[in-house]
Design a protein around this motif. Structure first.
Motif, short mmCIF file in Angstrom:
data_model
loop_
_atom_site.label_atom_id
_atom_site.label_comp_id
_atom_site.label_asym_id
_atom_site.label_seq_id
_atom_site.Cartn_x
_atom_site.Cartn_y
_atom_site.Cartn_z
N ALA A 293 8.53 10.12 -7.86
CA ALA A 293 7.68 8.94 -8.03
C ALA A 293 6.20 9.26 -7.86
CB ALA A 293 8.09 7.85 -7.03
N GLU A 294 5.88 10.41 -7.29
CA GLU A 294 4.49 10.80 -7.03
C GLU A 294 3.74 9.70 -6.26
OE1 GLU A 294 3.12 13.53 -7.24
OE2 GLU A 294 4.04 14.75 -8.81
N PRO A 295 4.09 9.51 -4.98
CA PRO A 295 3.41 8.49 -4.18
C PRO A 295 1.92 8.74 -4.10
CG PRO A 295 5.32 9.42 -3.02
CD PRO A 295 5.05 10.29 -4.20
N LEU A 296 1.14 7.67 -4.03
CA LEU A 296 -0.30 7.81 -3.88
C LEU A 296 -0.64 8.31 -2.48
CD1 LEU A 296 -3.22 7.45 -4.80
CD2 LEU A 296 -3.04 5.02 -4.21
N PHE A 297 -0.01 7.73 -1.47
CA PHE A 297 -0.31 8.09 -0.09
C PHE A 297 0.88 8.84 0.53
CE2 PHE A 297 -2.96 4.16 -0.61
CZ PHE A 297 -4.18 4.82 -0.59
N VAL A 298 0.63 10.09 0.93
CA VAL A 298 1.68 10.92 1.51
C VAL A 298 1.18 11.52 2.82
CG1 VAL A 298 2.66 11.48 -0.75
CG2 VAL A 298 0.93 12.98 0.25
N GLY A 299 2.14 12.01 3.62
CA GLY A 299 1.81 12.55 4.92
C GLY A 299 1.08 13.87 4.85
N THR A 300 0.21 14.09 5.84
CA THR A 300 -0.50 15.36 5.96
C THR A 300 -0.21 16.03 7.30
OG1 THR A 300 -2.45 14.22 6.86
CG2 THR A 300 -2.39 14.59 4.47
N ALA A 301 0.80 15.49 7.99
CA ALA A 301 1.17 16.05 9.30
C ALA A 301 2.67 16.30 9.33
CB ALA A 301 0.72 15.12 10.43
N GLU A 302 3.42 15.53 10.17
CA GLU A 302 4.84 15.78 10.33
C GLU A 302 5.62 15.62 9.02
OE1 GLU A 302 3.10 13.68 12.12
OE2 GLU A 302 3.10 14.44 14.18
N ARG A 303 5.31 14.59 8.27
CA ARG A 303 6.03 14.33 7.00
C ARG A 303 5.17 14.79 5.82
NH1 ARG A 303 10.16 11.03 6.63
NH2 ARG A 303 9.37 10.04 4.72
N TRP A 304 4.88 16.06 5.81
CA TRP A 304 3.99 16.66 4.82
C TRP A 304 4.47 16.35 3.40
CZ3 TRP A 304 -0.64 19.15 4.96
CH2 TRP A 304 -1.02 19.87 3.83
N CYS B 9 0.84 -1.20 0.00
CA CYS B 9 0.00 0.00 0.00
C CYS B 9 0.87 1.25 0.00
CB CYS B 9 -0.92 -0.03 1.21
SG CYS B 9 -2.09 1.34 1.31
N CYS B 10 1.92 1.24 0.82
CA CYS B 10 2.81 2.40 0.91
C CYS B 10 3.59 2.62 -0.39
CB CYS B 10 3.80 2.22 2.05
SG CYS B 10 3.04 2.27 3.70
N ASN B 11 3.87 1.56 -1.12
CA ASN B 11 4.67 1.67 -2.34
C ASN B 11 3.86 2.09 -3.57
OD1 ASN B 11 7.42 1.15 -1.76
ND2 ASN B 11 6.95 -1.00 -1.38
N LEU B 12 2.56 2.24 -3.44
CA LEU B 12 1.75 2.65 -4.59
C LEU B 12 2.12 4.06 -5.04
CD1 LEU B 12 -1.77 1.36 -3.48
CD2 LEU B 12 -0.36 0.41 -5.34
N ASP B 13 2.26 4.23 -6.32
CA ASP B 13 2.45 5.55 -6.91
C ASP B 13 1.19 5.92 -7.70
OD1 ASP B 13 5.06 5.58 -5.93
OD2 ASP B 13 5.90 4.75 -7.79
N LEU B 14 1.09 7.21 -8.07
CA LEU B 14 -0.07 7.63 -8.86
C LEU B 14 -0.17 6.85 -10.17
CD1 LEU B 14 -0.12 11.52 -8.41
CD2 LEU B 14 -1.54 9.80 -7.27
N ARG B 15 0.97 6.49 -10.74
CA ARG B 15 0.95 5.74 -12.00
C ARG B 15 0.35 4.35 -11.84
NH1 ARG B 15 6.93 3.29 -13.42
NH2 ARG B 15 7.35 2.31 -11.40
N ASP B 16 0.27 3.87 -10.58
CA ASP B 16 -0.27 2.54 -10.32
C ASP B 16 -1.79 2.55 -10.16
OD1 ASP B 16 2.33 1.41 -10.22
OD2 ASP B 16 2.56 2.13 -8.16
#
Length: 344
Positions: free
Chosen positions: A241-252, A154-161
């Motif tokens: 890589a444009e990850p699908l899931f990114v942080g919205t807090a500390e690792r923005w 799940c973490c390794n998903l990119d937008l291209r996926d």
């Protein structure tokens, strides 16, 4: 490096052991688990006793203190961690012997390899999902529940996926750019190439995918809506890589790692009463539980173990080839017709 120091001269044997686990290639999660248990043991010992001077009676007392507080399988796991620690430190010459050997021989508890997990009905899981309002958190949970993928995958998903039939979305984001998705709309691609420390799509990965072959997983209207809602507020990412899931807090804007996803799931599971510190796999609801939930319910609904195994990514090459070549008729139709509903 630890190999340049005499083990017998180490002031902190637990730290030495954890450092060597790193050199042996153990994951951060594994190292954290060992250190948490070993530090707990260290704290349990009397002030005048150290791990290096502890006897088998000290070890027995520690194991006994766990009973009634954690599940039997967890007691066995903690004991196994301690046994390995002592065995290793004895081998490298830091300790004179392994006091856990006798303790392990006399223990009744065993590690449960296939625990009877908590049974959560679909309506109850639907109510659980309804209580998750944060778009990112809901997208993570629904993705895991609807696809059965591992947390690292799940973490390794990119937008291209991700491929979704939506003109506005496709105009705004570089989604679905993998050739394998060209004729497979409304789907996710889970690669088999992602490995910790390796560069994939321009980014060094912090999690590994355990699939032997890449897998195209269909997504239904519920997951599509959930992901579109998340993408509407997804922060821009500095990663090429444009990850699908990114942080919205500390690792923005940075790719989420498995530990961050586990923390999200733990938070909501605790609120639901589905997670307890010290609880084992039979009790706690984690990202891996969602994989179990997916497998159990979809297999029961379809009666097709082959399709479920294909979606999980844990089948042999010949089976994967069969479903890959007949993806539209056999995989997508079976999935869409039988996948459970999670959204109100």
């Amino acid at each position: 490096m630890s190999s340049t120091r005499a083990a017998s001269d180490v002031d902190d044997p637990i730290g030495y052991f954890i450092e060597d686990l790193t050199y042996h290639g153990k994951t951060e999660r594994t190292r954290e688990s060992y250190e948490r248990v070993l530090r707990r043991f260290e704290t349990f010992l009397h002030a005048e006793t150290t791990p290096g001077t502890a006897t088998h009676r000290d070890c027995m007392a520690f194991v006994h203190s766990l009973r009634g507080e954690v599940a039997d399988s967890t007691v066995a796991t903690y004991a196994a961690y301690l046994h390995r620690f002592y065995g290793y430190m004895t081998e490298v010459g830091a300790f004179e012997g392994n006091p856990m050997t006798l303790v392990m021989e006399e223990m009744d508890e065993t590690v449960d390899k296939d625990p009877a997990r908590r049974d959560i009905p679909i309506p109850t899981m639907r109510a659980f999902v309804a209580g998750i309002r944060h778009p990112l958190h809901r997208a993570l949970v629904v993705t895991l529940l609807k696809t059965g993928m591992r947390v690292g995958e799940c973490c390794n998903l990119d937008l291209r996926d991700l491929s979704i039939e939506d003109e506005e979305l496709n105009a705004a984001y570089p989604v679905g750019e993998r050739p394998v998705l060209a004729d497979r709309p409304n789907s996710l691609y889970v690669t088999s190439e992602a490995t910790v420390g390796e560069t994939v799509n321009g980014e060094v990965r912090t999690a590994s995918n355990k699939r032997k072959r890449g897998t195209v997983i269909p997504i239904d209207d519920e997951l599509s809506r959930t992901l579109k809602r998340w993408l509407a507020i997804r922060p821009d990412s500095p990663s090429p890589a444009e990850p699908l899931f990114v942080g919205t807090a500390e690792r923005w804007g940075k790719r989420l790692d498995p530990q961050a996803v586990r923390h999200v799931v733990e938070r909501y599971s605790r609120e639901e009463g589905w997670y307890r510190t010290g609880g084992g796999a039979a009790e706690n609801v984690t990202p891996h539980y969602f994989r179990h939930f997916f497998t159990t319910h979809l297999r029961d609904r379809t009666g097709d173990r082959g399709v479920v195994k294909y979606l999980r990514g844990d089948v042999a090459d010949d089976v994967i080839d069969t479903y890959t070549h007949n993806w539209g008729d056999q995989v997508r139709e079976t999935y869409v017709e039988n996948v459970y509903r999670l959204l109100a």
